[in-house]
Scaffold this active site. Structure first.
Site, short mmCIF file in Angstrom:
data_model
loop_
_atom_site.label_atom_id
_atom_site.label_comp_id
_atom_site.label_asym_id
_atom_site.label_seq_id
_atom_site.Cartn_x
_atom_site.Cartn_y
_atom_site.Cartn_z
N SER A 131 32.66 18.54 -9.36
CA SER A 131 33.08 19.27 -10.55
C SER A 131 33.06 18.45 -11.84
CB SER A 131 34.48 19.84 -10.33
OG SER A 131 35.36 18.84 -9.87
N HIS A 188 31.91 25.37 -7.39
CA HIS A 188 31.12 25.43 -8.63
C HIS A 188 29.70 25.96 -8.40
CE1 HIS A 188 34.03 23.50 -11.24
NE2 HIS A 188 34.34 22.77 -10.21
N LYS A 208 35.22 31.17 -10.55
CA LYS A 208 34.32 30.45 -11.45
C LYS A 208 33.08 31.31 -11.71
CE LYS A 208 36.62 26.22 -10.58
NZ LYS A 208 36.95 25.21 -9.61
C1 LIG Z 1 38.23 24.89 -9.09
C2 LIG Z 1 38.02 24.31 -7.76
C3 LIG Z 1 38.78 24.73 -6.68
C4 LIG Z 1 39.93 25.68 -6.84
O1 LIG Z 1 39.48 26.98 -7.02
P1 LIG Z 1 40.44 28.02 -7.75
O2 LIG Z 1 39.93 29.34 -7.31
O3 LIG Z 1 40.30 27.77 -9.21
O4 LIG Z 1 41.83 27.75 -7.29
C5 LIG Z 1 38.47 24.23 -5.43
N1 LIG Z 1 37.49 23.32 -5.27
C6 LIG Z 1 36.75 22.88 -6.29
C7 LIG Z 1 35.66 21.89 -6.06
C8 LIG Z 1 37.00 23.36 -7.57
O5 LIG Z 1 36.31 22.90 -8.60
#
Ligand SMILES: *Cc1c(COP(=O)(O)O)cnc(C)c1O
Length: 399
Positions: A183, A211, A242
């Protein structure tokens, strides 16, 4: 003697964070989320800080949401195992399994909870987890929660992992866990090698596509799809929050795995099911991701153009091969100074500091979305200017 305040340490610690330029302040976005624009403190900025990669979060999902609202109410009233799981939740889980081409899928309140609960449901104190050094906080916390022995392997270093795997002989189960698309640096895990190592060492392999869902792969299933390793990955975690523009997390896997999680993943059944309307949003997002591949194609083309132009100007974008484009500035002070400078110029680009990255690896995290137009990217490149030092972490100088 005046009674002491048992919370006084918090003021001291907050001041220390502020002095180190590491304190975070809550912000308020005015107006709706949009992949390309954000209104902050009464100013309209071009937004390079959203994970709404496909531009679905603003209005695209509303028709599905409205239809669901007409048929139902709002709250789900209970945990999914009691009475909270409605028809649309079930439909979304089926839809996710179909989309991911797995036997089954399970919906969680968020991606964070999906990771936390899944890792802890797979392993315990007699087991060993092999976790990439750069994994997301939710994986790290899931590892801790599981009470398994946690072994951290150097980022994307399969030789290191191989060595560590061969040392762990006397455990009950082994779990290898990694982000697919990291990320902060925007780079990929070496999934082919990880799948091979998992097979050789009889380990479970869990890959977090947070992502990458909707963005990578011919059909948008993520990096496992684009690298052709889906068969070698036992559990794929994704998020609806996302690329899919909504909220919620999911795990896609074989039927027995999902049945086990429904029984053992505490974040699943000790938490109220999301409103069914949220499931309707997820269904609508899957439909768009399936029917409009141009969103991910255009996004990835734009990202490649941006990386090329930044590199031409002497910036280091590191190993990024995705819509997440880091610009490395090194220390927190120059990173936050650059963030402020860009903000004055009408561009919102978040500066990333510890604990999100390691000390000395501060960066600007540019995240592109389908809604960014060429001229917006042009303005960003122009404002960043040329990095005269031309090497990582040495200077924030620019024209
Ligand atoms: C954002 C993210 C999460 C968490 O997801 P949410 O639905 O926002 O709680 C989990 N793993 C990674 C790699 C992320 O970037």
């Amino acid at each position: 003697m005046a009674p002491s305040d048992p919370l006084a340490w918090i003021d001291t610690e907050l001041e220390a964070l502020a002095r180190a330029n590491l304190r975070r302040y809550l912000t308020v976005r005015q107006g709706p989320q949009s992949g390309a624009h954000i209104s902050l403190d009464g100013r309209e900025l071009i937004n390079f800080g959203s994970n709404d990669y496909l531009g679905l979060a603003n209005r695209c999902l509303l028709p599905g949401i409205q239809r669901a609202l007409e048929h139902g109410g709002w709250g789900s009233g209970a945990s999914p195992l009691i009475t909270g799981r409605g028809r649309l939740h079930a439909e979304l889980e089926l839809g996710l399994a179909k989309f991911e081409k797995t036997e089954a899928a399970l919906l969680f309140p968020s991606g964070f909870v999906a990771n936390l609960a899944t890792v802890a449901a797979l392993v315990g104190p007699q087991d060993v987890i092999f976790s990439d050094q750069n994994n997301h906080a939710s994986i790290i916390d899931g590892c801790r929660l599981s009470r398994a022995h946690v072994v951290i392997f150097n980022h994307a270093d399969t030789d290191h992992l191989r060595q560590l795997l061969s040392q762990a002989t006397s455990c009950r189960r082994r779990l290898i866990v990694t982000d697919s698309l990291f990320s902060m640096d925007g780079d990929f895990a070496p999934l082919e090698s990880l799948a091979q190592l998992a097979e050789e060492h009889d380990a479970m392999l869990m890959v977090d596509e947070a992502h990458a869902t909707g963005v990578f792969g011919q059909n948008g299933r993520g990096v496992c799809e684009s690298l052709g390793v889906e068969d070698g990955v036992h559990l794929r975690v994704g998020t609806l929050s996302k690329g899919l523009g909504s909220i919620g997390g999911f795990v896609a896997a074989r039927r027995p795995v999902i049945d086990w999680l429904a029984n053992q993943a505490r974040g699943y059944f000790f938490s109220t099911a999301p409103p069914e309307t949220v499931a309707a949003a997820g269904l609508m997002a899957l439909e768009i991701v399936t029917n409009e591949p141009q969103r991910r194609c255009q996004l990835l083309t734009q990202a490649a153009v941006l990386r090329d132009r930044l590199i031409q100007n002497g910036w280091q974008t590191g190993p990024s091969a995705s819509q997440i484009v880091p610009v490395y500035l090194g220390d927190a002070d120059s990173t936050m100074a650059m963030t402020q400078r860009l903000r004055k110029a009408g561009l919102f680009v978040p500066g990333i500091r510890p604990p999100s990255v390691r000390e000395g690896r501060c960066l600007l995290r540019i995240s592109l979305t389908f809604d960014h137009r060429d001229e917006m990217i042009g303005r960003l490149v122009e404002e960043l200017g040329t990095n005269r030092a031309g090497c990582r972490g040495e200077s924030s100088e620019q024209n």
